[in-house]
Write an enzyme that holds these catalytic residues in place. Sequence first.
Site, PDB file in Angstrom:
ATOM      1  N   LEU A  28       0.851  -1.165   0.072  1.00 42.16           N
ATOM      2  CA  LEU A  28      -0.014   0.027  -0.077  1.00 42.16           C
ATOM      3  C   LEU A  28       0.607   1.227  -0.010  1.00 42.16           C
ATOM      4  CD1 LEU A  28      -2.719  -1.244   2.314  1.00 42.16           C
ATOM      5  CD2 LEU A  28      -2.797  -1.224  -0.152  1.00 42.16           C
ATOM      6  N   ASN A  55       7.067  -1.580 -12.040  1.00 42.81           N
ATOM      7  CA  ASN A  55       7.668  -1.728 -12.942  1.00 42.81           C
ATOM      8  C   ASN A  55       8.666  -2.683 -13.135  1.00 42.81           C
ATOM      9  OD1 ASN A  55       6.633   0.438 -14.703  1.00 42.81           O
ATOM     10  ND2 ASN A  55       7.493   2.081 -13.124  1.00 42.81           N
ATOM     11  N   VAL A  63       1.990   4.519  -2.686  1.00 43.50           N
ATOM     12  CA  VAL A  63       1.440   5.554  -3.505  1.00 43.50           C
ATOM     13  C   VAL A  63       0.449   4.857  -4.288  1.00 43.50           C
ATOM     14  CG1 VAL A  63       1.352   7.563  -4.995  1.00 43.50           C
ATOM     15  CG2 VAL A  63       2.972   7.095  -2.866  1.00 43.50           C
ATOM     16  N   GLU A  74       8.494   8.249 -22.629  1.00 41.65           N
ATOM     17  CA  GLU A  74       8.317   9.627 -21.830  1.00 41.65           C
ATOM     18  C   GLU A  74       9.681  10.160 -21.451  1.00 41.65           C
ATOM     19  OE1 GLU A  74       6.041   8.083 -17.880  1.00 41.65           O
ATOM     20  OE2 GLU A  74       7.712   8.978 -16.998  1.00 41.65           O
ATOM     21  N   GLY A  95      -0.245   1.633  -4.765  1.00 43.96           N
ATOM     22  CA  GLY A  95      -1.136   0.444  -4.227  1.00 43.96           C
ATOM     23  C   GLY A  95      -2.368   0.940  -3.603  1.00 43.96           C
ATOM     24  N   HIS A 114       7.234   2.579 -22.714  1.00 42.69           N
ATOM     25  CA  HIS A 114       6.204   3.769 -22.534  1.00 42.69           C
ATOM     26  C   HIS A 114       7.232   4.825 -21.723  1.00 42.69           C
ATOM     27  CE1 HIS A 114       3.962   5.877 -19.554  1.00 42.69           C
ATOM     28  NE2 HIS A 114       2.910   6.039 -20.414  1.00 42.69           N
ATOM     29  N   ASN A 115       7.926   4.282 -20.706  1.00 44.61           N
ATOM     30  CA  ASN A 115       8.640   5.048 -19.987  1.00 44.61           C
ATOM     31  C   ASN A 115       9.624   5.720 -20.792  1.00 44.61           C
ATOM     32  OD1 ASN A 115       6.974   4.267 -18.089  1.00 44.61           O
ATOM     33  ND2 ASN A 115       8.389   4.008 -16.518  1.00 44.61           N
ATOM     34  N   ASN A 164      -0.733  -4.811   3.866  1.00 41.56           N
ATOM     35  CA  ASN A 164       0.578  -4.312   3.803  1.00 41.56           C
ATOM     36  C   ASN A 164       1.550  -4.818   5.108  1.00 41.56           C
ATOM     37  OD1 ASN A 164       1.986  -1.491   2.597  1.00 41.56           O
ATOM     38  ND2 ASN A 164       2.635  -1.857   4.669  1.00 41.56           N
ATOM     39  N   SER A 180       0.442   2.796 -15.870  1.00 39.83           N
ATOM     40  CA  SER A 180       1.026   4.021 -16.083  1.00 39.83           C
ATOM     41  C   SER A 180       0.140   4.830 -15.790  1.00 39.83           C
ATOM     42  CB  SER A 180       1.707   4.350 -17.465  1.00 39.83           C
ATOM     43  OG  SER A 180       1.962   5.752 -17.445  1.00 39.83           O
ATOM     44  N   LYS A 205       5.305  -1.494 -21.122  1.00 38.41           N
ATOM     45  CA  LYS A 205       5.511  -0.453 -20.242  1.00 38.41           C
ATOM     46  C   LYS A 205       6.811   0.135 -20.061  1.00 38.41           C
ATOM     47  CE  LYS A 205       4.275   2.303 -16.619  1.00 38.41           C
ATOM     48  NZ  LYS A 205       5.499   2.313 -15.971  1.00 38.41           N
TER      49      LYS A 205
END
Lengths: 635, 635
Positions: free
Chosen positions: B176, B273, B178, B361, B180, B357-358, B198, B299, B354
């Site tokens: 848990l 990631n 940011v 970015e 999650g 994607h980064n 958690n 993302s 992904k």
Amino acid sequence: MKIKRSLVFFILGVSGVGKSTIGNLLSKEFSIPFFDGDDYHSEKNKIKMANGLSLNDEDRHEWLIHLNELAHKQLEQNSCIIACSGLKDKYRDLLSKGIQTHVKWILLFGNYDQILERLKQRKGHFMPTSLLKSQFEIFEDPIEALKINVGNSPRKIIEIIKEEYTNKSEFGLIGLGVMGKSLSRNLAANNFTLSLFNRHINGVEENVAYNFKNEFPELENALAFDDLKAFINALQRPRKIMIMVNAGDPVDEVLDNLIPLLSKNDIIIDGGNAHYKDTERRIKILQKHQFYFIGAGVSGGEEGALNGPSIMPSGNKQVYKLVQPFLEIIAAKDKNGNPCCVYMGNGGSGHFVKMVHNGIEYAEMQLLAEVYFLLKQLGNNPDEIAAFLESWSNSNNSYLLNITIEILRKKEGNGWLIDRVLDTSESKGTGYWATVAMAELGVPSTMIPTALFARYISSFKNERIEMSKAYGVKTSNSIIDNEDLIKAYQLARIVNHHQGFKLLYQASLSNNWNLNLSEIARIWTNGCIIRSTLMEEVSSIFKEHTNVLLDEKIIVLVKEFKPSLNKIVAQCVLEEIPIPCLSEAINYLNAFSVAKCSANLIQAQRDYFGAHLYKRIDDPSGKNYHTHWKNKSYD
Amino acid sequence: MKIKRSLVFFILGVSGVGKSTIGNLLSKEFSIPFFDGDDYHSEKNKIKMANGLSLNDEDRHEWLIHLNELAHKQLEQNSCIIACSGLKDKYRDLLSKGIQTHVKWILLFGNYDQILERLKQRKGHFMPTSLLKSQFEIFEDPIEALKINVGNSPRKIIEIIKEEYTNKSEFGLIGLGVMGKSLSRNLAANNFTLSLFNRHINGVEENVAYNFKNEFPELENALAFDDLKAFINALQRPRKIMIMVNAGDPVDEVLDNLIPLLSKNDIIIDGGNAHYKDTERRIKILQKHQFYFIGAGVSGGEEGALNGPSIMPSGNKQVYKLVQPFLEIIAAKDKNGNPCCVYMGNGGSGHFVKMVHNGIEYAEMQLLAEVYFLLKQLGNNPDEIAAFLESWSNSNNSYLLNITIEILRKKEGNGWLIDRVLDTSESKGTGYWATVAMAELGVPSTMIPTALFARYISSFKNERIEMSKAYGVKTSNSIIDNEDLIKAYQLARIVNHHQGFKLLYQASLSNNWNLNLSEIARIWTNGCIIRSTLMEEVSSIFKEHTNVLLDEKIIVLVKEFKPSLNKIVAQCVLEEIPIPCLSEAINYLNAFSVAKCSANLIQAQRDYFGAHLYKRIDDPSGKNYHTHWKNKSYD
């Protein structure tokens, strides 16, 4: 019987192991003189020992120097045998100083009780048994020696020694490809006795070693094998075996086959282009078996390997000393006559340095390719381009420049061979590894990846043709100023060298290798592919700097050359001529000399969308901050 | 007792397992209606079965459609139970069509002899026992079902079902942080029942799940744990558990802890990631235990995770269907209302996508940083730059452009916050991975590494300051044409997108992923960090092309924009303003559209010094040639 070349046999061991007995017997067997080291002690030392006092390092220093001088003198005539306790590494270093390639070490050993018993039975010897304990205490086991237990009869001991030095070779070489063959001939030409091994594959690799030995007269004394066990048994201990097989799995296969056959302290040298992490892994594997592994980068191609390559060895430093004589003799020599071979550091640092060498080479080749392409686009034929490049040789001499000139002039029929060569280039791994290494270490040695990626782009030949149909073929009518081009090229090379050495510097810090940048540049001034006059300059700059670009003379040059590089790159951009490495040199220089860059925006963006935090210029503590950047959260 | 939201319980199994008995009992227990699928067979089917003939797929099709319609209709009111053999995957696909998030599967199973015995004891049923064998033959074990052995008493079976669907959650979330937390709230807001876990670390992470559950009203029905076993036992089977912990070792640690606690067919989804090769390794590890692993790139940062991220899942396609309802509902929606979540391919393809994607970015961020820096060097303050960028929003709208404008306008005291942010940027791994991937695959997606290396250069702040002292601070008085700059920026973005998708395309070929580039671009049109109007265009181009740069409309744009990009880059080069990514876009375009490049020289050099061979343009067979290039060998 006959020793194949002039040698000094040092018979080592504590008092009472029988050095004199064996020395005398061996002297008769080999028909060479024997000298008992004890006869060369000063009166002072003899009295000290007779009084039951141990000799200290200072007492021994002069004595060892005498014995070394004796060995030097004898070698001028022939071989000899010298008995000397030689208990510490540094004593043996003194004994063999300047004659390392001619020294063979024989250690007679036994346990304390065994030797004490022998000493008690001895008469008329000036050394009291009370000193034996101190000798055992200071004794450093010589990894370099043939070790024989004194429990053997003198006759047996002589037989062992005779077998070792008359029927066996000093150095072994596994893998007789282009590089392996050249290195073998180089070693043989330097009078080392060799055993050569190449695997047997029915119908593919048959009698490779035998045929090779018979092809070249310098290999007359070499022993040829395709049976690994026989090859191993034909090497003097500790064995020194260089592997010259393809990097990767083949090296591990060779090691798997070797491990059951080796003896304690045997040394394997990998002269291929191994990945440095593989080398570090292999060092650990061999260590478990009490064997040693030396990773040695070798540059110079076929010709270098034959006539003198540049060699970058790493691993255990004490172990390296045992192979140093072989590697230094076959290496190229720098302008002062020193070998282009020097110990790099521990672990896989040698192969790392070789990888960076190749990375620099990638960018050097790409820069020449860009200059060639630019001049070609401007309408010059290969001969004209060669003449152009030849005019640069004074200011910018390098091996790669010279071979480029030769390549451009190579004719085929009525045309030039270069025009018939397909424009898709390949790579064998080191440029890729160097790119991964700089990316992994966070070091912006950007010209290496730029050169690598230019090769990648070239490999998409069909897509390039499609693209050129879609976007049209470019032609140019510009005139390039020769002075500008040479300055641009020179500056890009400076940046490339700066970046390559920066990668070495940062890797050395990360891995505690303690690399000597100046020495690395020095051994790259001859023998290797990237030798050049610039490398000579770089070597002297690194005596005082870690960043080439902060050297005063270089600052002046950069400031002089920069406007020309700017001009050439801008012109190529406007004319749509690809010059990735020249362009990267500029962008790197510009980015690297900006005190305040644009990364604050990147950090703010990362904090905005990912809460990745940022640091502030007004808080030198390095504390992390987070901001709710959205205006609406605040308005 | 009460079901928390409207559900359809399909009771599955071959004839004779007791579907009707259990259905009726469950109907009383849950107070929801029960429908026996057999009552919905057509007369034709009933006659066929009575005659001992098997139903084929065609016979079943209409029947399954009826049952699906029944389920839809019932869901409008409340929950229900439907008994239906549902023997094949495709039958179950039909049964659950359009209501996937509301369906629960319960399989009653036994071996052939067990069921045959039950059938023999049964009276008045129209199905002859002779058909049982064929049912067993076509049966495809549903991984999606709760499986109960018919050896249990009906009472026990009802207890098991009741326990599963009243006290247990549908979906579990581990970690848990940011991301999650945001995903959990998103799932809960979509009425899924959740178990949240958690870890407990004394004094560092205590009661994280409990406190989180109590903080947000949408989590009222969620179950909170810091005991992993209790968390696992509180999930409906097959369990669907999403891991949101830091990539790397933490994921392996969680898996190590989970493996002993899971049951057959349980599904782990890694939403972090992860490196795609790690994901492929983990798929294999879980496979050994008969568990499943889905790698899902997510993302959108914190905000995206909460309100709708873009999700890139991969792994076993059949297994993916089980988690598809959850992921599609929480995902962002594209302009047509379709979820920005689509199955990528097998293996680790989701995390690869992904990663790319980064990578895209990174370059998009760097391009904005270069534009910002250029405008700043020309004397603009952050507000002026923001206004400048805002004027581009129509032609070039993107999430990153918008947040950049907001960032630039953020005030602190009398100044701008951006001016206080330290200009050394960091990276968390995906840009490095993307760089290694393109280098490893031989794909020249050069703007990604260029952006990464720009961050590296920024990190050498002290050296940059030293360099700027040595080389002087640059200032500029030029005027940049707004139109040129926007065109240059647009073109560089087109090249960046072309390169990113080229990396996907080549990786897909190498790994047999069969990636759908158009769909990937579509799910990147919303929810994710690189959403933009350009991405919308790219998505439609990839319906017809694999290379964006060969689309007719793009060709026109590139030809229009290129002179502006040339002009801006040339100007920056002459003014010594670093613009690595803008510059790389040009060099790549120029190199990639040259039919005959300079790689022939590279190949000749390699053949000269290393005998690496070359191919010829006049020999399409691809044969390798070697030449003795040295003139002296021939003269």
